[in-house]
Every structure is written in structure tokens, then in C-alpha cells.
Design a protein around this motif. Sequence first.
Motif, PDB file in Angstrom:
ATOM      1  N   THR A   1      26.704 -21.908  22.784  1.00  0.00           N
ATOM      2  CA  THR A   1      27.145 -22.455  21.496  1.00  0.00           C
ATOM      3  C   THR A   1      26.573 -21.618  20.352  1.00  0.00           C
ATOM      4  O   THR A   1      25.525 -20.975  20.499  1.00  0.00           O
ATOM      5  N   ALA A   2      27.245 -21.641  19.234  1.00  0.00           N
ATOM      6  CA  ALA A   2      26.770 -20.919  18.054  1.00  0.00           C
ATOM      7  C   ALA A   2      25.416 -21.448  17.573  1.00  0.00           C
ATOM      8  O   ALA A   2      24.549 -20.653  17.222  1.00  0.00           O
ATOM      9  N   PRO A   3      25.190 -22.770  17.544  1.00  0.00           N
ATOM     10  CA  PRO A   3      23.872 -23.242  17.110  1.00  0.00           C
ATOM     11  C   PRO A   3      22.723 -22.707  17.971  1.00  0.00           C
ATOM     12  O   PRO A   3      21.644 -22.432  17.456  1.00  0.00           O
ATOM     13  N   GLN A   4      22.955 -22.530  19.252  1.00  0.00           N
ATOM     14  CA  GLN A   4      21.922 -21.944  20.112  1.00  0.00           C
ATOM     15  C   GLN A   4      21.585 -20.531  19.652  1.00  0.00           C
ATOM     16  O   GLN A   4      20.426 -20.131  19.660  1.00  0.00           O
ATOM     17  N   LEU A   5      22.592 -19.765  19.273  1.00  0.00           N
ATOM     18  CA  LEU A   5      22.371 -18.406  18.781  1.00  0.00           C
ATOM     19  C   LEU A   5      21.523 -18.436  17.517  1.00  0.00           C
ATOM     20  O   LEU A   5      20.558 -17.678  17.383  1.00  0.00           O
ATOM     21  N   GLY A   6      21.857 -19.313  16.591  1.00  0.00           N
ATOM     22  CA  GLY A   6      21.083 -19.426  15.351  1.00  0.00           C
ATOM     23  C   GLY A   6      19.628 -19.766  15.627  1.00  0.00           C
ATOM     24  O   GLY A   6      18.721 -19.167  15.042  1.00  0.00           O
ATOM     25  N   GLN A   7      19.399 -20.705  16.536  1.00  0.00           N
ATOM     26  CA  GLN A   7      18.030 -21.095  16.890  1.00  0.00           C
ATOM     27  C   GLN A   7      17.274 -19.926  17.516  1.00  0.00           C
ATOM     28  O   GLN A   7      16.096 -19.718  17.218  1.00  0.00           O
ATOM     29  N   LEU A   8      17.939 -19.152  18.364  1.00  0.00           N
ATOM     30  CA  LEU A   8      17.297 -18.003  19.003  1.00  0.00           C
ATOM     31  C   LEU A   8      16.953 -16.930  17.971  1.00  0.00           C
ATOM     32  O   LEU A   8      15.865 -16.349  18.016  1.00  0.00           O
ATOM     33  N   LEU A   9      17.840 -16.675  17.033  1.00  0.00           N
ATOM     34  CA  LEU A   9      17.572 -15.664  16.009  1.00  0.00           C
ATOM     35  C   LEU A   9      16.380 -16.071  15.137  1.00  0.00           C
ATOM     36  O   LEU A   9      15.521 -15.245  14.829  1.00  0.00           O
ATOM     37  N   VAL A  10      16.326 -17.337  14.751  1.00  0.00           N
ATOM     38  CA  VAL A  10      15.211 -17.816  13.934  1.00  0.00           C
ATOM     39  C   VAL A  10      13.910 -17.754  14.723  1.00  0.00           C
ATOM     40  O   VAL A  10      12.890 -17.244  14.231  1.00  0.00           O
ATOM     41  N   ALA A  11      13.922 -18.261  15.956  1.00  0.00           N
ATOM     42  CA  ALA A  11      12.709 -18.279  16.778  1.00  0.00           C
ATOM     43  C   ALA A  11      12.200 -16.867  17.038  1.00  0.00           C
ATOM     44  O   ALA A  11      10.987 -16.616  16.959  1.00  0.00           O
ATOM     45  N   SER A  12      13.105 -15.938  17.311  1.00  0.00           N
ATOM     46  CA  SER A  12      12.700 -14.553  17.576  1.00  0.00           C
ATOM     47  C   SER A  12      12.125 -13.896  16.328  1.00  0.00           C
ATOM     48  O   SER A  12      11.142 -13.163  16.405  1.00  0.00           O
ATOM     49  N   ARG A  13      12.726 -14.167  15.185  1.00  0.00           N
ATOM     50  CA  ARG A  13      12.209 -13.619  13.919  1.00  0.00           C
ATOM     51  C   ARG A  13      10.804 -14.134  13.660  1.00  0.00           C
ATOM     52  O   ARG A  13       9.890 -13.367  13.334  1.00  0.00           O
ATOM     53  N   LYS A  14      10.621 -15.423  13.834  1.00  0.00           N
ATOM     54  CA  LYS A  14       9.318 -16.026  13.558  1.00  0.00           C
ATOM     55  C   LYS A  14       8.258 -15.572  14.560  1.00  0.00           C
ATOM     56  O   LYS A  14       7.107 -15.366  14.182  1.00  0.00           O
ATOM     57  N   ARG A  15       8.630 -15.402  15.821  1.00  0.00           N
ATOM     58  CA  ARG A  15       7.682 -14.921  16.832  1.00  0.00           C
ATOM     59  C   ARG A  15       7.154 -13.541  16.478  1.00  0.00           C
ATOM     60  O   ARG A  15       6.035 -13.197  16.795  1.00  0.00           O
ATOM     61  N   ARG A  16       7.983 -12.751  15.826  1.00  0.00           N
ATOM     62  CA  ARG A  16       7.575 -11.403  15.427  1.00  0.00           C
ATOM     63  C   ARG A  16       6.991 -11.381  14.009  1.00  0.00           C
ATOM     64  O   ARG A  16       6.746 -10.326  13.448  1.00  0.00           O
TER      65      ARG A  16
ATOM     66  N   LEU B   1      23.344 -17.114   7.500  1.00  0.00           N
ATOM     67  CA  LEU B   1      23.793 -16.817   8.863  1.00  0.00           C
ATOM     68  C   LEU B   1      22.910 -17.457   9.924  1.00  0.00           C
ATOM     69  O   LEU B   1      23.396 -17.787  11.011  1.00  0.00           O
ATOM     70  N   GLU B   2      21.637 -17.657   9.626  1.00  0.00           N
ATOM     71  CA  GLU B   2      20.783 -18.373  10.575  1.00  0.00           C
ATOM     72  C   GLU B   2      21.266 -19.814  10.743  1.00  0.00           C
ATOM     73  O   GLU B   2      21.163 -20.383  11.828  1.00  0.00           O
ATOM     74  N   LYS B   3      21.824 -20.382   9.686  1.00  0.00           N
ATOM     75  CA  LYS B   3      22.337 -21.757   9.732  1.00  0.00           C
ATOM     76  C   LYS B   3      23.794 -21.821  10.173  1.00  0.00           C
ATOM     77  O   LYS B   3      24.273 -22.869  10.611  1.00  0.00           O
ATOM     78  N   ASN B   4      24.513 -20.701  10.035  1.00  0.00           N
ATOM     79  CA  ASN B   4      25.945 -20.628  10.369  1.00  0.00           C
ATOM     80  C   ASN B   4      26.217 -19.387  11.223  1.00  0.00           C
ATOM     81  O   ASN B   4      26.973 -18.502  10.806  1.00  0.00           O
ATOM     82  N   PRO B   5      25.608 -19.308  12.404  1.00  0.00           N
ATOM     83  CA  PRO B   5      25.718 -18.086  13.204  1.00  0.00           C
ATOM     84  C   PRO B   5      27.129 -17.795  13.711  1.00  0.00           C
ATOM     85  O   PRO B   5      27.422 -16.659  14.085  1.00  0.00           O
TER      86      PRO B   5
END
Length: 87
Positions: free
Chosen positions: A12-27, A48-52
Motif C-alpha cells: 500500500t502507498a501508506p506503507q511506503l510513506g511510513q518506510l520513507l519517514v522511518a528510514s530518514r529518521k533512522r539516518r 510526499l511523506e504523507k501522500n506517497p
Amino acid sequence: MPAALPSQPLVTAPQLGQLLVASRKRRKLTQAEVARRVGLSQNRISYLEKNPDELSFKQLLSWCSAIGLELRLGERDAAGPKNVSEW
């Protein structure tokens, strides 16, 4: 460098947004830093993080490169998720 995240299927698109945010924050990257690396504004990264679902493929590839993700495609496992109605 943070420990690598395990690969995970995205359906799902929301999963992509969550992954992008989590990966950004981890780094420990800000939206502004990702924006500079991708060539977009910080406001656009936030959006785009909210609307991937509105990410272009080119933007997604640039974004993955900027935050150290690798995009892979493959056959879905027969036991994997089948609901792709949001795509």
C-alpha cells in the motif's frame, strides 16, 4: 551507521510513506536534507511523506538513493499479502 532494516513487502502507498519517514529518521536526516539531495523543496518532501501515492518513479529512485534504501522488485510469495486495492 544504523543497523540495516530487514526487507519487507510493500502493498500500500501508506506503507511506503511510513518506510520513507522511518528510514530518514533512522539516518538522522531532516526533511530539508532529503529535499536537497533529491532536488525538491522541504515542503514537497513533507507532502510526499504523507501522500506517497503521488511520488513519481524517478522521485522514488532518487529518494531511495538519498536515504540509503535499495528498491527491489520480485515475484510475490504465494503466501504473501494479496490485497493491493489501494494501488
